[in-house]
Design an enzyme around this catalytic site. Structure first.
Site, PDB file in Angstrom:
ATOM      1  N   CYS A  86      -7.167 -47.043   5.477  1.00 10.85           N
ATOM      2  CA  CYS A  86      -7.197 -45.770   4.745  1.00 10.85           C
ATOM      3  C   CYS A  86      -8.631 -45.434   4.326  1.00 10.85           C
ATOM      4  CB  CYS A  86      -6.223 -45.831   3.562  1.00 10.85           C
ATOM      5  SG  CYS A  86      -5.789 -44.205   2.905  1.00 10.85           S
ATOM      6  N   HIS A 203      -0.960 -47.861   6.024  1.00  8.91           N
ATOM      7  CA  HIS A 203      -1.149 -49.043   5.176  1.00  8.91           C
ATOM      8  C   HIS A 203      -0.215 -50.182   5.591  1.00  8.91           C
ATOM      9  CE1 HIS A 203      -3.606 -47.308   1.845  1.00  8.91           C
ATOM     10  NE2 HIS A 203      -3.058 -46.174   2.234  1.00  8.91           N
ATOM     11  N   GLU A 205      -0.291 -53.127   4.506  1.00 13.56           N
ATOM     12  CA  GLU A 205       0.002 -53.972   3.336  1.00 13.56           C
ATOM     13  C   GLU A 205       1.131 -53.421   2.479  1.00 13.56           C
ATOM     14  OE1 GLU A 205      -2.312 -51.732   3.487  1.00 13.56           O
ATOM     15  OE2 GLU A 205      -2.944 -50.989   1.510  1.00 13.56           O
TER      16      GLU A 205
END
Lengths: 229, 736
Positions: A86, A203, A205
């Site tokens: 990002c 993302h 994660e």
């Protein structure tokens, strides 16, 4: 595997990616402050999401000139793997570690939602635990993720397997309707020429644990651990 | 210094009796700086002068309440040494004048209220009310408010996990922007605002002070007129990046043992923060305003004291150079301004100096505590007649369902929450769109559930019942995800309290809320009042928004509203009489806003909540949804639309009620459960033991919702439900 997460003032996904890294590698990554100028020997450096320095200028433009980024660039050139997520992706393009730029989303709005991605090159240290053309679901959360590169650059990137992920439908078709932000050719993530630096807007994660709605992102951290341990 | 003329006094919002009181307190005429300080301290926004008498009646205590109203935010104990700090606050007037900055600074302000107490903010919520969609300003306001909330919340990295958005013409001239923050603190490391220790340094840190926002608190306490746009300079400008630094710097500082007391500078800036800290500690403060970090030259004492520049904090440090050096080093690391601006005294007075001269010398307690308290006259609203469902027009339930799901209040708010980062921090277990958001406590298996609720049309129809209903619905939404309801924050938005009818709404809805809170063991721990929400004499629908927080001991057991499996049973918990008064069916299908609202039976509400939580805890429930706006058929359709496969439902309506009343009545205290056949007998038995009505109303399966011989495809409902808001907002682009 030894990992570090760079923390800029305004980073806000630093803890999230540290949690995902720790779940895969069994140890906490080193958190490195933006004013530091030296990094120890590392296998992977993560540049996390957020709003570095507020991103009041072009996103990532300030961070690209921070003291620590000089060291990250030196490490990257020496072969240390670098992952930018990002805002981290924006910083890596602004630093010249990755080709192309990230512009305002086509609809001019911040977008936070899950998207489907097609793994375009699984033969890298970042994606070896994915299958080629596998469709995965990651969330996006950005206002400036509209990827662009000039025709010549883009052609050579394609020829060199530098497209990492494309936005696609749940069936894997990289169609216009599956493109959330107007990115060139549905590009969601790209590699450098040596495939040692990866930047992506989605993302991994954030969906690395079933309780949060999915774990497709975990394989990226597992890939790094498998490749670099 | 300017002379204190009657015009100056009136322009500061004082009535004659209030000014007389000032003269009495001071024993002399105030100067302009002092008058300005009085005006913001005694504004409705800061002093609650119209509502105080009634707010005192709300229950605020429970064994799990650590801190009730009166501090920056309320605090509850969730065990294991963890505490949840939360509050909701309005930023209505600024958001109407400048929607982006008004909403953004609303988020910033409520975040500061929470992290000031030592909590890391873990979730934001909001409750928004806009005017009629056809009003020319509505689209502009929606776009600006949503962008402002997102712009601020996304940057600070706190997820915005849910909220509610309604539209009604009564908000045409007064939109409501109520923002709520929930934070996580350690029970043994909570910070309060009471100053202590004569001689201790008073420290300013954060952003510099500018001329923005001067008299914001007095603006928020006056009715709007056609000249309100001229007040734009009193709207503050937010800087979320600085707020993010402030959060990290505060939490880092709070981990050291240096702070005696701390307070953010919210409404009325340096004035209210310094007076509140001194008053709570029973001390005085001497401040040198020359030391205040300033953004521009030549600011007067009046401007410095009344500025509402954002992202600023005031604290009292422990004595000695060591504490100061430690604090300064942390602020230097985060590149924030840091200045010792004064010290605590034993005088009980606020003494302010500028350019070496005393510019104000005021007694603290008379200002902070002796603000006027009114017992304003009020009249109880007339009771409306109960509407007989048989008298209400019946239309095809499938058609009515589709119409309702596409009406502005029920239409999907995806267009809004997709502009908010609702996943940052990695603990959002249930995202926006459900009954309550569920946010895990970082690194643990427990979670908090959060909801915001009020049904303004019920409160208008009957403020007492509406007040009860708002609290009950929050209780229900938390129970529906399996969370034990713990406490609420309230944000009371009303019109002009000087009108007895409006004051009646305030008094009666607070009475209803209080009763519900007591009977549901659901105390009020923080809150905010926003009055004078009127434009040219037209008041908003009374809107006492409730922010509810609940606790899930095991986050893995929480359930959502989406149907999971084909062929499971659909069980309706609670009693259905087919109540159509003040319902959405009546408004959207029949064009009438008449009738008494559905009554709430609190003892039944409590039993139903306990039952549902137990069934969820025993893992006998696949999906759960509370029945609220639009009634039963809307609830079932929402469960179908939320399932990835758009699983349908076949329902059997009882013959004892008119079909439209069964489908769309808004009877309270109800839930819809999806239950596996193998669990059905024990679920019904458990309901019996809880003395709560439970009945199987149909089965999941297929891809249509069918009832009373009519059917409609879930896909078709989904398109109608998702389509309205993007189409409405999209028109904005082509229109310009």
């Amino acid at each position: 595997m030894k990992a570090a997460v760079i923390v800029f003032p305004g980073s806000n996904c630093d803890r999230d990616v540290a949690v995902a890294l720790e779940a895969s590698m069994g140890a906490k990554p080193l958190m490195v402050w933006h004013r530091d100028t030296k990094l120890p020997a590392l296998d992977v450096i993560v540049v996390p999401g957020g709003f570095s320095y507020g991103d009041y200028l072009r996103c990532g433009a300030m961070a690209a000139h921070s003291p620590i980024m000089r060291e990250v660039k030196a490490k990257a050139e020496a072969g240390t793997r670098v992952l930018g997520i990002c805002n981290g992706f924006q910083i890596l393009t602004e630093s010249g570690l990755l080709p192309g730029v990230l512009m305002r989303n086509k609809n001019l709005k911040f977008i936070c939602k899950d998207v489907h991605l097609r793994v375009e090159n699984a033969q890298t240290d970042f994606c070896r635990k994915y299958a080629a053309e596998q469709v995965v679901r990651f969330p996006i959360a950005h206002a400036e993720g509209n990827y662009f590169a000039d025709a010549e650059t883009f052609k050579s990137m394609q020829g060199n397997g530098q497209i990492a992920f494309r936005y696609c439908s749940n069936l894997g078709e990289a169609a216009e309707g599956a493109n959330p932000n107007g990115s060139l050719d549905n590009v969601a993530g790209v590699y450098n020429a040596k495939h040692t630096v990866l930047g992506l807007m989605p993302h991994p994660e954030r969906l690395a644990e079933d309780l949060l709605g999915g774990s497709d992102g975990k394989a990226m951290f597992d890939s790094l651990v498998e490749a670099l341990s | 210094m300017s002379k204190i003329t009657p015009e100056v006094i009136a322009s500061h919002g004082f009535k004659a009796d209030e000014y007389a009181k000032i003269l009495e307190i001071l024993g002399r005429e105030p100067n302009l700086t002092e008058l300005g300080i009085f005006s913001v301290m005694w504004s409705e926004h800061c002093s609650y002068k119209s509502s105080k008498k009634w707010l005192k009646t709300l229950p605020t205590k429970a064994p799990w309440v650590i801190c009730g109203p009166g501090e920056n935010a309320g605090i509850i104990d969730i065990g294991d040494g963890d505490a949840i700090v939360f509050k909701m606050e309005s930023h209505n007037h600024p958001s109407f004048i400048e929607p982006y900055q008004g909403a953004a600074t609303g988020v910033g302000g409520i975040l500061r209220d929470v992290f000031t107490m030592g909590a890391r903010p873990i979730a934001n919520m909001n409750a928004l009310r806009f005017g009629d969609p056809s009003h020319p300003k509505t689209r502009h306001l929606v776009a600006g408010v949503v962008a402002g909330i997102g712009g601020y919340g996304n940057c600070v990295g706190v997820p915005t996990v849910g909220g509610e958005t309604n539209f009604h013409s009564s908000y045409n001239g007064n939109i409501l922007v109520n923002a709520m923050t929930v934070g996580l603190a350690q029970k043994d490391n909570i910070f309060y605002s009471a100053a202590a220790g004569i001689g201790n340094p008073v420290v300013y840190f954060g952003s510099k002070t500018g001329r923005d926002g001067i008299h914001g608190a007095t603006m928020a306490s006056a009715e709007f007129d056609e000249k309100s746009d001229e007040k734009r300079p009193t709207v503050q400008v937010g800087d979320p990046f600085t707020e993010k630094l402030l959060i990290e710097a505060c939490l880092e500082l709070m981990a050291t043992d240096t702070i005696v007391a701390i307070q953010d500078m919210g409404a009325a800036g340096l004035t209210s923060s310094s007076f509140e800290m001194a008053s709570k500690g029973g001390l005085g403060i001497e401040m040198d305003l020359d030391a205040v970090p300033m953004r521009e030259d030549g600011m007067t004492a009046y401007e410095i004291m009344l500025s509402e520049s954002q992202e600023r904090m005031l604290m009292v440090l422990k004595p000695g150079p060591e504490a100061e050096a430690k604090a300064k080093a942390i602020m230097d690391k985060w590149e924030l301004d840091f200045a010792v601006v004064g010290h605590l005294t034993a005088t009980g007075r606020m003494v302010l100096k500028r350019h070496g001269e005393v510019v104000a010398d005021l007694p603290i307690d008379p200002l902070a505590l002796a603000s006027p308290e009114y017992d304003r006259p009020w009249v109880a609203p007339t009771k409306r007649p109960v509407i007989d469902a048989k008298e209400v027009k019946a239309v095809c339930p499938a058609e009515a369902l589709k119409t309702l799901l596409a009406c502005p209040d029920l239409a999907s708010k995806r267009w809004i929450y997709q502009q908010y980062d609702h996943m940052v921090m990695g603990d959002t277990v249930q995202r926006p769109g459900g009954d309550a958001a569920v946010v895990r406590i970082h690194g643990k298996d427990k979670a908090v559930a959060i909801t915001t609720d009020v049904t303004p049309r019920y409160v208008l129809a009957d403020p007492y019942e509406g007040g009860r209903q708002a609290v009950a619905e929050a209780y229900r939404n938390l129970s529906a995800v399996g969370a034990v309801p713990m406490a609420i924050t309230d944000n009371l938005n009303f019109g002009n309290p000087e009108k007895p009818e409006i004051m009646g709404q305030i008094v009666e809805s607070i009475r209803g809320m209080g009763q519900a809170c007591r009977e549901l063991d659901f105390p009020v721990v923080s809150g905010n009042v926003s009055l004078y929400n009127e434009t040219q004499g037209v008041a908003i629908q009374p809107t006492p928004a409730i922010g509810g927080v609940g606790l899930l001991e095991d986050v893995n057991k929480s359930v959502g509203l989406a149907f999971k499996e084909e062929g499971s049973s659909i069980v309706l918990i609670g009693e259905t009489k087919g109540w159509l008064g003040a319902s959405l069916y009546l408004r959207e299908i029949c064009g009438s806003e008449e009738g008494a609202p559905p009554p709430v039976a609190l003892h039944r509400e409590r039993r139903a909540g306990e039952l549902v939580r137990q069934l969820i805890g025993d893992e006998q429930v696949l999906a759960c949804h509370d029945v609220s706006d639009g009634g039963l058929l809307v609830a079932v359709a929402e469960m179908a639309m939320a399932s990835a496969a758009h699983l349908g439902a076949q329902l059997d309506a009882p013959s004892s009620l008119p079909l439209h009343a069964w489908c769309f009545g808004e009877d309270q205290g109800r839930y819809v459960l999806e239950v596996r056949d193998s669990d059905l007998a024990s679920v019904l038995e458990e309901a019996l033991e809880h003395d709560t009505a439970a009945r199987v109303i149909g089965k999941t399966g297929g891809h249509v919702i069918s009832v009373g011989g009519r059917a409609v495809r879930v896909d078709e409902l989904f398109v109608a439900n998702e389509g309205w808001l993007p189409a409405f907002m999209g028109a904005e682009m082509s229109g310009h």
